[in-house]
Structures are given as C-alpha cells and as structure tokens.
Design a protein around this motif. Structure first.
Motif, PDB file in Angstrom:
ATOM      1  N   PRO A 177       0.728  -1.113  -0.020  1.00  0.00           N
ATOM      2  CA  PRO A 177       0.067  -0.166   0.154  1.00  0.00           C
ATOM      3  C   PRO A 177       1.013   1.312  -0.131  1.00  0.00           C
ATOM      4  N   SER A 178       2.214   1.084   0.451  1.00  0.00           N
ATOM      5  CA  SER A 178       2.837   2.313   0.457  1.00  0.00           C
ATOM      6  C   SER A 178       3.549   2.661  -0.720  1.00  0.00           C
ATOM      7  N   ASN A 179       3.274   1.847  -1.917  1.00  0.00           N
ATOM      8  CA  ASN A 179       4.018   2.058  -3.083  1.00  0.00           C
ATOM      9  C   ASN A 179       3.023   2.441  -4.232  1.00  0.00           C
ATOM     10  N   ILE A 180       1.712   2.274  -3.932  1.00  0.00           N
ATOM     11  CA  ILE A 180       0.676   2.860  -4.774  1.00  0.00           C
ATOM     12  C   ILE A 180       0.193   4.088  -4.411  1.00  0.00           C
ATOM     13  N   THR A 181       0.096   5.036  -5.459  1.00  0.00           N
ATOM     14  CA  THR A 181      -0.404   6.374  -4.955  1.00  0.00           C
ATOM     15  C   THR A 181      -1.804   6.680  -5.538  1.00  0.00           C
ATOM     16  N   ALA A 182      -2.577   7.635  -4.792  1.00  0.00           N
ATOM     17  CA  ALA A 182      -3.795   7.945  -5.594  1.00  0.00           C
ATOM     18  C   ALA A 182      -3.698   8.404  -7.167  1.00  0.00           C
ATOM     19  N   GLY A 183      -2.628   9.015  -7.439  1.00  0.00           N
ATOM     20  CA  GLY A 183      -2.300   9.222  -8.930  1.00  0.00           C
ATOM     21  C   GLY A 183      -2.147   8.148  -9.693  1.00  0.00           C
ATOM     22  N   ASP A 184      -1.482   7.041  -9.053  1.00  0.00           N
ATOM     23  CA  ASP A 184      -1.579   5.986  -9.918  1.00  0.00           C
ATOM     24  C   ASP A 184      -3.214   5.377 -10.350  1.00  0.00           C
ATOM     25  N   ILE A 185      -3.913   5.246  -9.337  1.00  0.00           N
ATOM     26  CA  ILE A 185      -5.203   4.841  -9.636  1.00  0.00           C
ATOM     27  C   ILE A 185      -6.162   5.925 -10.316  1.00  0.00           C
ATOM     28  N   ARG A 204      -5.023   8.085 -12.804  1.00  0.00           N
ATOM     29  CA  ARG A 204      -4.551   7.762 -14.008  1.00  0.00           C
ATOM     30  C   ARG A 204      -5.057   6.858 -14.900  1.00  0.00           C
ATOM     31  N   VAL A 205      -5.107   5.520 -14.107  1.00  0.00           N
ATOM     32  CA  VAL A 205      -5.581   4.386 -14.825  1.00  0.00           C
ATOM     33  C   VAL A 205      -6.942   4.596 -15.226  1.00  0.00           C
ATOM     34  N   LEU A 206      -7.859   5.026 -14.325  1.00  0.00           N
ATOM     35  CA  LEU A 206      -9.362   5.012 -14.403  1.00  0.00           C
ATOM     36  C   LEU A 206      -9.904   6.215 -15.108  1.00  0.00           C
ATOM     37  N   GLU A 207      -9.153   7.527 -14.787  1.00  0.00           N
ATOM     38  CA  GLU A 207      -9.458   8.717 -15.341  1.00  0.00           C
ATOM     39  C   GLU A 207      -8.766   9.245 -16.668  1.00  0.00           C
ATOM     40  N   GLY A 208      -7.667   8.751 -16.769  1.00  0.00           N
ATOM     41  CA  GLY A 208      -6.988   9.409 -17.603  1.00  0.00           C
ATOM     42  C   GLY A 208      -5.841  10.509 -17.139  1.00  0.00           C
ATOM     43  N   PRO A 209      -5.228  11.018 -18.150  1.00  0.00           N
ATOM     44  CA  PRO A 209      -4.173  12.306 -17.724  1.00  0.00           C
ATOM     45  C   PRO A 209      -4.731  13.234 -16.673  1.00  0.00           C
ATOM     46  N   ILE A 210      -4.047  13.810 -15.880  1.00  0.00           N
ATOM     47  CA  ILE A 210      -4.520  14.726 -14.929  1.00  0.00           C
ATOM     48  C   ILE A 210      -4.464  16.223 -15.464  1.00  0.00           C
ATOM     49  N   SER A 211      -5.535  16.645 -15.994  1.00  0.00           N
ATOM     50  CA  SER A 211      -5.353  18.040 -16.494  1.00  0.00           C
ATOM     51  C   SER A 211      -6.675  18.955 -16.153  1.00  0.00           C
ATOM     52  N   PRO A 212      -6.660  20.277 -15.748  1.00  0.00           N
ATOM     53  CA  PRO A 212      -7.795  20.810 -15.260  1.00  0.00           C
ATOM     54  C   PRO A 212      -8.641  21.400 -16.500  1.00  0.00           C
ATOM     55  N   VAL A 213      -7.686  21.307 -17.555  1.00  0.00           N
ATOM     56  CA  VAL A 213      -8.409  21.737 -18.989  1.00  0.00           C
ATOM     57  C   VAL A 213      -7.973  21.268 -20.043  1.00  0.00           C
ATOM     58  N   GLU A 214      -8.559  20.915 -21.169  1.00  0.00           N
ATOM     59  CA  GLU A 214      -7.846  20.433 -22.403  1.00  0.00           C
ATOM     60  C   GLU A 214      -7.407  21.535 -23.153  1.00  0.00           C
ATOM     61  N   GLY A 215      -5.979  21.176 -24.038  1.00  0.00           N
ATOM     62  CA  GLY A 215      -5.673  22.191 -24.841  1.00  0.00           C
ATOM     63  C   GLY A 215      -4.976  23.315 -23.959  1.00  0.00           C
ATOM     64  N   ILE A 216      -4.166  22.988 -23.128  1.00  0.00           N
ATOM     65  CA  ILE A 216      -3.467  23.870 -22.343  1.00  0.00           C
ATOM     66  C   ILE A 216      -2.234  24.835 -23.364  1.00  0.00           C
ATOM     67  N   LYS A 252      -1.399  17.078  -9.319  1.00  0.00           N
ATOM     68  CA  LYS A 252      -0.307  15.996  -9.463  1.00  0.00           C
ATOM     69  C   LYS A 252       0.288  15.717  -8.051  1.00  0.00           C
ATOM     70  N   GLU A 253       1.058  16.886  -7.479  1.00  0.00           N
ATOM     71  CA  GLU A 253       1.697  16.825  -6.284  1.00  0.00           C
ATOM     72  C   GLU A 253       0.967  16.277  -5.339  1.00  0.00           C
ATOM     73  N   VAL A 254      -0.243  16.517  -5.054  1.00  0.00           N
ATOM     74  CA  VAL A 254      -1.042  15.783  -4.048  1.00  0.00           C
ATOM     75  C   VAL A 254      -1.502  14.294  -4.212  1.00  0.00           C
ATOM     76  N   LEU A 255      -1.729  14.049  -5.406  1.00  0.00           N
ATOM     77  CA  LEU A 255      -2.258  12.800  -5.794  1.00  0.00           C
ATOM     78  C   LEU A 255      -0.941  11.901  -5.795  1.00  0.00           C
ATOM     79  N   ASP A 256       0.180  12.183  -6.222  1.00  0.00           N
ATOM     80  CA  ASP A 256       1.355  11.428  -6.110  1.00  0.00           C
ATOM     81  C   ASP A 256       2.339  11.206  -4.980  1.00  0.00           C
TER      82      ASP A 256
END
Length: 140
Positions: free
Chosen positions: A71-79, A81-93, A112-116
């Motif tokens: 559990p210490s090696n799996i981040t919220a960001g890993d999960i 990204r797998v289920l939602e795709g890339p982390i981005s507040p808007v498309e076409g930055i 990203k920092e919080v999730l990772d």
C-alpha cells in the motif's frame, strides 16, 4: 478536472484492499456491501486496475483481489490515471495565452503533487475523527 465515480470508486476499492492488506483475497461483493456500492460497477473498475498491475485476482471459492504492491507503493495518482486518464484541469493547455497557460499548469502540477504524494496506505490509515486532530478545543 472533475473526478468521476470511476476514480472515486476505484479509490474505494484500493483503500479497502489496503485496509485488509495481508489478510488474503478480498471479494468485490464484500467491498460493495461495506460501502453501499454496486458490485457489477466495481467489477468494471477492477479490470483496468488489474491490467495496470495495481491489483491481482485470485480465482476459486476463497478468491478475490489483492493489491499488486505494498500500500505504501501505490499512490492515488496511479489509480486516478488508470481510471480517469491524464491529470489536467483543462484540455488544450498549449493553445491558451501564456498567462492562462501558466495558471492551468500550476493547477495541474498542484493536483499531481497531492495525488502522487498520497499513498493508499495514507488513505487507509486516515482516522475519521470528525476533523483536524490538531485543532484547538474551546470550552465555555
């Protein structure tokens, strides 16, 4: 970026597996019942988590799911990204004017920092004491 039920329930699955880490396989039915969720929907979510190596499945009468790593090696960001795709507040930055682009990049990087930097171990061990344990207590 809005996290859908896919990301939220995926985190729920992973937190439940982290809470029961070392106890053997956990059935999706037990996770669904504990959290008041649809077992059928959880089945759809666990497939991409398994394909990404975040969970392992065990077949048989006493089968179920286990974490693919500690559990210490799996981040919220890993999960997410797998289920939602890339982390981005808007498309076409890249198409935004520089001032707005900088804002979106800063927001993306903060999320990203919080999730990772949040592991499912952190989430599984989080106590629900109703608030901040460091808060001041006032008596009248």
């Amino acid at each position: 970026m809005k996290i859908s039920t896919k990301g939220r329930y995926g985190l729920t699955i992973m937190i439940e597996l982290a809470k029961r880490y070392g106890d053997g396989p956990v059935s999706l039915k037990s996770i669904a019942v504990t959290n008041g969720l649809s077992e059928h929907y959880l089945e759809q979510l666990v497939a991409p988590l398994r394909n990404a190596g975040l969970v392992r499945s065990i077949r048989g009468a006493y089968g179920g799911y286990l974490l693919g790593d500690k559990p210490s090696n799996i981040t919220a960001g890993d999960i997410i990204r797998v289920l939602e795709g890339p982390i981005s507040p808007v498309e076409g930055i890249e198409d935004e004017e520089p001032a707005k682009r900088e804002l979106w990049i800063r927001i993306r990087d903060a999320v990203k920092e919080v999730l990772d930097n949040t592991t499912i171990e952190d989430l599984a061990n989080h106590s629900d004491d109703g608030g901040n344990s460091d808060a001041y207590m006032f008596y009248i």
